[in-house]
Design a protein around this motif. Structure first.
Motif, PDB file in Angstrom:
ATOM      1  N   ILE A  35       1.375   5.613  11.526  1.00  0.00           N
ATOM      2  CA  ILE A  35       1.883   5.193  10.227  1.00  0.00           C
ATOM      3  C   ILE A  35       3.404   5.235  10.278  1.00  0.00           C
ATOM      4  CG2 ILE A  35       1.899   5.654   7.749  1.00  0.00           C
ATOM      5  CD1 ILE A  35      -0.859   4.876   8.951  1.00  0.00           C
ATOM      6  N   THR A  36       4.029   4.079  10.141  1.00  0.00           N
ATOM      7  CA  THR A  36       5.483   3.979  10.233  1.00  0.00           C
ATOM      8  C   THR A  36       6.149   3.617   8.914  1.00  0.00           C
ATOM      9  OG1 THR A  36       5.309   1.683  10.923  1.00  0.00           O
ATOM     10  CG2 THR A  36       5.419   3.345  12.672  1.00  0.00           C
ATOM     11  N   CYS A  37       5.345   3.293   7.894  1.00  0.00           N
ATOM     12  CA  CYS A  37       5.899   2.964   6.584  1.00  0.00           C
ATOM     13  C   CYS A  37       4.830   3.168   5.519  1.00  0.00           C
ATOM     14  CB  CYS A  37       6.433   1.540   6.543  1.00  0.00           C
ATOM     15  SG  CYS A  37       5.176   0.287   6.798  1.00  0.00           S
ATOM     16  N   TYR A  38       5.295   3.281   4.281  1.00  0.00           N
ATOM     17  CA  TYR A  38       4.362   3.520   3.185  1.00  0.00           C
ATOM     18  C   TYR A  38       3.448   2.332   2.915  1.00  0.00           C
ATOM     19  CZ  TYR A  38       6.301   8.004   1.668  1.00  0.00           C
ATOM     20  OH  TYR A  38       6.677   9.321   1.582  1.00  0.00           O
ATOM     21  N   SER A  39       3.888   1.127   3.185  1.00  0.00           N
ATOM     22  CA  SER A  39       3.014  -0.020   2.930  1.00  0.00           C
ATOM     23  C   SER A  39       1.772   0.031   3.822  1.00  0.00           C
ATOM     24  CB  SER A  39       3.763  -1.340   3.106  1.00  0.00           C
ATOM     25  OG  SER A  39       4.273  -1.464   4.411  1.00  0.00           O
ATOM     26  N   ASP A  40       1.930   0.460   5.071  1.00  0.00           N
ATOM     27  CA  ASP A  40       0.769   0.624   5.959  1.00  0.00           C
ATOM     28  C   ASP A  40      -0.146   1.736   5.457  1.00  0.00           C
ATOM     29  OD1 ASP A  40       1.784  -1.340   7.611  1.00  0.00           O
ATOM     30  OD2 ASP A  40       2.596   0.082   9.084  1.00  0.00           O
ATOM     31  N   LEU A  41       0.453   2.843   5.042  1.00  0.00           N
ATOM     32  CA  LEU A  41      -0.339   3.967   4.533  1.00  0.00           C
ATOM     33  C   LEU A  41      -1.070   3.572   3.255  1.00  0.00           C
ATOM     34  CD1 LEU A  41      -1.222   6.906   4.670  1.00  0.00           C
ATOM     35  CD2 LEU A  41       0.884   7.503   3.442  1.00  0.00           C
ATOM     36  N   GLU A  42      -0.386   2.878   2.360  1.00  0.00           N
ATOM     37  CA  GLU A  42      -1.017   2.469   1.111  1.00  0.00           C
ATOM     38  C   GLU A  42      -2.191   1.521   1.375  1.00  0.00           C
ATOM     39  OE1 GLU A  42       0.052   0.599  -3.269  1.00  0.00           O
ATOM     40  OE2 GLU A  42       1.650   0.835  -1.799  1.00  0.00           O
ATOM     41  N   ARG A  43      -2.022   0.606   2.302  1.00  0.00           N
ATOM     42  CA  ARG A  43      -3.107  -0.316   2.666  1.00  0.00           C
ATOM     43  C   ARG A  43      -4.326   0.453   3.159  1.00  0.00           C
ATOM     44  NH1 ARG A  43      -3.905  -1.922   7.604  1.00  0.00           N
ATOM     45  NH2 ARG A  43      -1.764  -1.536   8.234  1.00  0.00           N
ATOM     46  N   MET A  44      -4.115   1.448   3.991  1.00  0.00           N
ATOM     47  CA  MET A  44      -5.232   2.229   4.528  1.00  0.00           C
ATOM     48  C   MET A  44      -5.883   3.097   3.452  1.00  0.00           C
ATOM     49  SD  MET A  44      -3.780   3.275   8.218  1.00  0.00           S
ATOM     50  CE  MET A  44      -3.332   2.027   9.390  1.00  0.00           C
ATOM     51  N   THR A  46      -5.887   2.631   0.156  1.00  0.00           N
ATOM     52  CA  THR A  46      -6.626   1.819  -0.820  1.00  0.00           C
ATOM     53  C   THR A  46      -7.937   1.311  -0.237  1.00  0.00           C
ATOM     54  OG1 THR A  46      -5.296  -0.123  -0.261  1.00  0.00           O
ATOM     55  CG2 THR A  46      -4.627   1.129  -2.200  1.00  0.00           C
ATOM     56  N   SER A  47      -7.961   1.044   1.042  1.00  0.00           N
ATOM     57  CA  SER A  47      -9.224   0.614   1.669  1.00  0.00           C
ATOM     58  C   SER A  47     -10.248   1.747   1.708  1.00  0.00           C
ATOM     59  CB  SER A  47      -8.980   0.075   3.077  1.00  0.00           C
ATOM     60  OG  SER A  47      -8.666   1.124   3.970  1.00  0.00           O
ATOM     61  N   LEU A  48      -9.767   2.994   1.574  1.00  0.00           N
ATOM     62  CA  LEU A  48     -10.652   4.163   1.559  1.00  0.00           C
ATOM     63  C   LEU A  48     -11.013   4.597   0.137  1.00  0.00           C
ATOM     64  CD1 LEU A  48      -8.847   6.198   4.354  1.00  0.00           C
ATOM     65  CD2 LEU A  48     -11.058   5.033   4.532  1.00  0.00           C
ATOM     66  N   GLY A  49     -10.597   3.826  -0.858  1.00  0.00           N
ATOM     67  CA  GLY A  49     -10.955   4.130  -2.238  1.00  0.00           C
ATOM     68  C   GLY A  49      -9.897   4.863  -3.039  1.00  0.00           C
ATOM     69  N   TRP A  50      -8.719   5.056  -2.478  1.00  0.00           N
ATOM     70  CA  TRP A  50      -7.628   5.708  -3.200  1.00  0.00           C
ATOM     71  C   TRP A  50      -6.944   4.683  -4.091  1.00  0.00           C
ATOM     72  CZ3 TRP A  50      -6.580  10.891  -3.005  1.00  0.00           C
ATOM     73  CH2 TRP A  50      -7.225  11.622  -1.999  1.00  0.00           C
ATOM     74  N   GLU A  51      -6.564   5.117  -5.291  1.00  0.00           N
ATOM     75  CA  GLU A  51      -5.863   4.257  -6.234  1.00  0.00           C
ATOM     76  C   GLU A  51      -4.448   4.760  -6.427  1.00  0.00           C
ATOM     77  OE1 GLU A  51      -8.142   4.431  -9.807  1.00  0.00           O
ATOM     78  OE2 GLU A  51      -9.780   3.244  -8.967  1.00  0.00           O
ATOM     79  N   ARG A  52      -3.516   3.827  -6.538  1.00  0.00           N
ATOM     80  CA  ARG A  52      -2.110   4.184  -6.720  1.00  0.00           C
ATOM     81  C   ARG A  52      -1.842   4.535  -8.176  1.00  0.00           C
ATOM     82  NH1 ARG A  52       2.971   1.932  -4.844  1.00  0.00           N
ATOM     83  NH2 ARG A  52       4.505   3.319  -5.770  1.00  0.00           N
ATOM     84  N   VAL A  89      -4.453  14.379   5.823  1.00  0.00           N
ATOM     85  CA  VAL A  89      -5.508  14.695   6.795  1.00  0.00           C
ATOM     86  C   VAL A  89      -6.633  15.490   6.139  1.00  0.00           C
ATOM     87  CG1 VAL A  89      -6.012  16.059   8.871  1.00  0.00           C
ATOM     88  CG2 VAL A  89      -4.007  14.581   8.813  1.00  0.00           C
ATOM     89  N   VAL A  90      -6.279  16.506   5.367  1.00  0.00           N
ATOM     90  CA  VAL A  90      -7.286  17.363   4.732  1.00  0.00           C
ATOM     91  C   VAL A  90      -8.133  16.572   3.731  1.00  0.00           C
ATOM     92  CG1 VAL A  90      -7.553  19.297   3.130  1.00  0.00           C
ATOM     93  CG2 VAL A  90      -6.052  19.513   5.102  1.00  0.00           C
ATOM     94  N   LYS A  91      -7.511  15.656   3.032  1.00  0.00           N
ATOM     95  CA  LYS A  91      -8.220  14.905   1.983  1.00  0.00           C
ATOM     96  C   LYS A  91      -8.940  13.669   2.513  1.00  0.00           C
ATOM     97  CE  LYS A  91      -5.198  16.796  -1.478  1.00  0.00           C
ATOM     98  NZ  LYS A  91      -3.965  16.626  -2.241  1.00  0.00           N
ATOM     99  N   ASN A  92      -8.780  13.375   3.798  1.00  0.00           N
ATOM    100  CA  ASN A  92      -9.449  12.234   4.437  1.00  0.00           C
ATOM    101  C   ASN A  92      -9.959  12.669   5.808  1.00  0.00           C
ATOM    102  OD1 ASN A  92      -8.700   9.746   2.645  1.00  0.00           O
ATOM    103  ND2 ASN A  92      -6.828  10.933   2.865  1.00  0.00           N
ATOM    104  N   LYS A  93     -10.910  13.544   5.807  1.00  0.00           N
ATOM    105  CA  LYS A  93     -11.403  14.141   7.049  1.00  0.00           C
ATOM    106  C   LYS A  93     -11.842  13.080   8.054  1.00  0.00           C
ATOM    107  CE  LYS A  93     -12.764  18.522   5.054  1.00  0.00           C
ATOM    108  NZ  LYS A  93     -11.416  18.856   4.799  1.00  0.00           N
TER     109      LYS A  93
END
Length: 101
Positions: A35-44, A46-52, A89-93
């Motif tokens: 992960i090199t930027c927040y846009s990549d992290l946000e994409r991942m 949100t695909s796991l069900g996290w909402e901004r 990591v803890v919240k996305n085992k």
């Protein structure tokens, strides 16, 4: 996890980014992508069900409806530290891990 505890009345703070430490990176384990930027992290996330959440202008926050978990990150990616990485990591085992760069 190593670092330095500092006491500045009345706050006790852990600094995990001292000058003698190696740089750490957050890795999405299924794709082995760093992960090199927040846009990549946000994409991942949100695909796991996290909402901004957009409530706090100083933070990037994500919430997962099926849990009570909240991920809060500094808006500036240069302030993204290992403590934030381990929180993810803890919240996305089994989906993320922290590695030495």
């Amino acid at each position: 996890m190593s670092g330095v505890w500092t006491i500045n009345k009345p706050v006790l703070k852990f600094d995990d980014q001292s000058s003698n430490q190696r740089r750490r990176v957050l890795v999405h384990t299924p794709t082995n992508e760093v992960i090199t930027c927040y846009s990549d992290l946000e994409r991942m996330l949100t695909s796991l069900g996290w909402e901004r959440y957009y409530d706090d202008p100083d933070l990037l926050q994500f919430h997962k409806r099926s849990t009570v978990h909240l991920i809060s990150l500094p808006r500036d990616f240069t302030r993204f530290r290992s403590v934030h990485m381990y929180d993810i990591v803890v919240k996305n085992k089994n989906l993320f891990e922290v590695r030495d760069a």
